[in-house]
Enzyme design. Structure first.
Site, PDB file in Angstrom:
ATOM      1  N   SER A  69     -12.890   4.634   6.796  1.00 40.64           N
ATOM      2  CA  SER A  69     -11.821   5.451   7.169  1.00 40.64           C
ATOM      3  C   SER A  69     -11.569   6.317   5.965  1.00 40.64           C
ATOM      4  O   SER A  69     -11.117   7.496   6.088  1.00 40.64           O
ATOM      5  CB  SER A  69     -10.392   4.527   7.246  1.00 40.64           C
ATOM      6  OG  SER A  69     -10.655   3.801   8.538  1.00 40.64           O
ATOM      7  N   ARG A  86     -19.997  -4.564   5.762  1.00 42.15           N
ATOM      8  CA  ARG A  86     -20.889  -3.303   5.659  1.00 42.15           C
ATOM      9  C   ARG A  86     -21.456  -3.224   4.318  1.00 42.15           C
ATOM     10  O   ARG A  86     -22.230  -4.231   4.177  1.00 42.15           O
ATOM     11  CB  ARG A  86     -19.907  -1.960   5.510  1.00 42.15           C
ATOM     12  CG  ARG A  86     -19.133  -1.759   7.020  1.00 42.15           C
ATOM     13  CD  ARG A  86     -18.186  -0.782   6.838  1.00 42.15           C
ATOM     14  NE  ARG A  86     -17.233  -0.923   5.710  1.00 42.15           N
ATOM     15  CZ  ARG A  86     -16.550  -0.113   5.210  1.00 42.15           C
ATOM     16  NH1 ARG A  86     -16.188   1.103   5.889  1.00 42.15           N
ATOM     17  NH2 ARG A  86     -15.733  -0.336   4.406  1.00 42.15           N
ATOM     18  N   LYS A 107       0.688  -1.168  -0.082  1.00 43.04           N
ATOM     19  CA  LYS A 107      -0.040   0.116   0.054  1.00 43.04           C
ATOM     20  C   LYS A 107       0.799   1.211  -0.006  1.00 43.04           C
ATOM     21  O   LYS A 107       1.902   1.284   0.588  1.00 43.04           O
ATOM     22  CB  LYS A 107      -0.825  -0.049   1.306  1.00 43.04           C
ATOM     23  CG  LYS A 107      -2.164   0.933   1.100  1.00 43.04           C
ATOM     24  CD  LYS A 107      -2.910   0.887   2.200  1.00 43.04           C
ATOM     25  CE  LYS A 107      -3.883   1.792   2.382  1.00 43.04           C
ATOM     26  NZ  LYS A 107      -5.280   1.731   3.573  1.00 43.04           N
TER      27      LYS A 107
END
Lengths: 161, 161, 161, 161, 161, 161
Positions: free
Chosen positions: E129, E92, E42
């Protein structure tokens, strides 16, 4: 905004999710026509058209610029007959999306009316008439998901356990 | 409808899909503010903010009630600064859906402004700025997907092959 | 079937999922051209174009009617230059769907070539080059997901732990 | 391409979306067998098998390499009985995807036949037999979505309003 | 339930959605290990590993059976080193689904550990986030989405406007 | 893990996908209660409640900590009556996701019980009772998808061809 929007549905029965869309839609337009429909292709409603319409009227009684009608046949004809210049729909979860897209494009083809979509509050994302029917038919408590008048109508319909 | 809607995006570059939403949105509101944004979190635009804004202006020149602005920072601040009372977004394919939902709810939290979604024409469902960039950077023909002014700007940017 | 199909991808690196599509595609067409591409818009490949192409060649060595090429620029140009009359793509999970749809329509616009989609074996549904890279870069075992030659190339690339 | 493809469906009724797939499929294969099916598990078709088959035949009359058959029972048996070596399906919107995936894998298990998917034209993405039935049953105009022969058959079926 | 579950993530920064999963997960297991990770693939975290871990510790200080660790490398190794016998993840919206599925299967392949998914509260469905970072970087108010300690850390990080 | 989980479904009939979830769930909990339900809102099961329950019992006979029950009415009442402290569900493909989410949240509202989701093996991702019924009713071979006892029950039910 000026203009008349139509918010169509079967409202079998009206839920807190519908009420949320109606309340917020009423702030966006001069008038909001809530149109309770009978789809001839559908097998069996839980509440009949008169009951569904009456419950919607009860739940919208305090909203001055909301008018409740019943209709059958093509929704766009009801829209045109009631002076609507736009269709309002609530978007909930993803499963609505493609059917709404299809219907919105077809309604534009049939009538030239655009559909505007409004977002449902997250806490109502999973509140649907089908969920209310399933739980109530199994004698579960649906008071979290529907207005008080609907809860009473369901209790009456189901009778004493 | 009366009222001012804001239609925000990065328009890198504006496509026929954007133009479709702008033209139809302009019919629904008193004024449509097309807001070209700079997202500080994003790495590298293809066209810079001034070029993107100029191309949008060129493509909207004939639409009397469309105003084009550039903004940076939070979009809802640009909306409030420009008197918008609603946010307009086009819904295309499914991949947009969740991000639009997230942004629409966040924008309501941040500003109280509702987002109204309008449907994209089916022939524009898969037209996206990213597709235009990919094809153009490989020297493919994008004239089907963008207004003529954008096509010329791309040719100029890429220079002679 | 007669005809030449092109199966394009970045193959960074080729996985068992790719090999599955190639083996089954080779049974459907006279010739299958596996086209290893360099996308100029993409930041950084794990293996360079030559390594990726060599690994694909190694994995397809026993398939008589499979030809492996490297290309840059528009894939449809590579298709036309290699006599392909159809594009072959594997469909895995849902996340592929919209991007594949978009690319398939754009490629038809650009070249007239249709894209035919073939289903991936369920056990390969979640096998992707990105997964292989993530696990391998963390020194995890990827031998379930890639041919032996790729596993060796990865080990060599990463060196002794 | 050489080879015989089967394109199965219930075609209740055939739409412009189906015709689009048939026309493009006919260019890809030596012969395209359009197979009109009766699913025993399904409650009530709008048109019966003979009518559905006749309408498909009318709409495909000018396509030399298209043969129209009716079948009941497993589709893969119809495929094998008609010499098909591949199954053709159109992919429209996302809602098709998982059912098509499931059926494609099951058909491969049952018969060894692969399914190849072709993309629907964007303007036909939301055209479905179910939409046609819904609109027509409400006396709306479906002439945008079906061939002229189907439009006449629907008018005849519904009688004078 | 007895047993140790690991709840991995990058927590950049921890949100109310994460806290919701941690609180409810802590009721289901003997011990819940919240594992704050550094993904080498990342590019750039907003908060560094130490800050992210400290913020998670602060937000979980009152939960007796929650332990917070930092890890790098494969998450399943952290799981095994900390005695976890199951992985916990929050589900989610839909966009999580395929990536979670892929990771869950890969983690089972790598370690034999099952992943159990728990539902996020509807009001946290769109809290991520990435949303917090986007709004905060544009100087918007994120106090609805994060614990107070995180809100303070963000204000400090961004300095006076 | 300690604790009692309930795994509810209609199991019409039980498939290899269900067995996979049961076997893996049985390793995670002290006891797994497989609960075979009758949904009053559903029209017509293929096998009746007694047959469905017996087939599940046969397929779970060797699993010591699995108990099979039949129930009608609300599933959460069956859960509470059988001492379950968590609900277990298998997640397959995407189409399950929203319904599972809706049901999971409703069940938490109704009973306080959390739902934990476990991943299905990829080879079982598309195995569903509905697929088994469709193929079997068309006299196709379903032995890949169901345990031997179910295959025999189906053959008996359908009689000699």
């Amino acid at each position: 905004m000026a203009g008349i929007a139509i918010y169509p549905g079967s409202f079998d029965p009206i839920t807190n999710g519908h009420v949320d869309v109606i309340q917020r839609g009423a702030l966006l337009f001069d008038e909001l026509v809530v149109a309770v429909g009978n789809n001839p292709g559908k097998r069996g409603y839980w509440f009949d058209l008169e009951q569904r319409t009456d419950l919607v009227k009860t739940c919208c009684a305090k909203l001055d610029n909301v008018r409740v009608i019943a209709f059958s046949g093509l929704m766009v004809h009801a829209a045109q007959n009631n002076g609507a210049n736009v269709i309002l729909r609530g978007l909930r979860a993803l499963s609505d999306f493609e059917l709404e897209f299809r219907n919105g494009l077809a309604n534009r083809d049939l009538s030239g009316l655009e559909t505007l979509f409004i977002l449902t509050e997250p806490q109502n994302i999973f509140v649907a008439s089908s969920l209310v029917r399933e739980i109530a038919q199994n004698r579960g408590d649906v008071s979290r998901y529907v207005p008080a008048a609907v809860n009473r109508a369901i209790a009456e319909k189901l009778g004493a356990p």
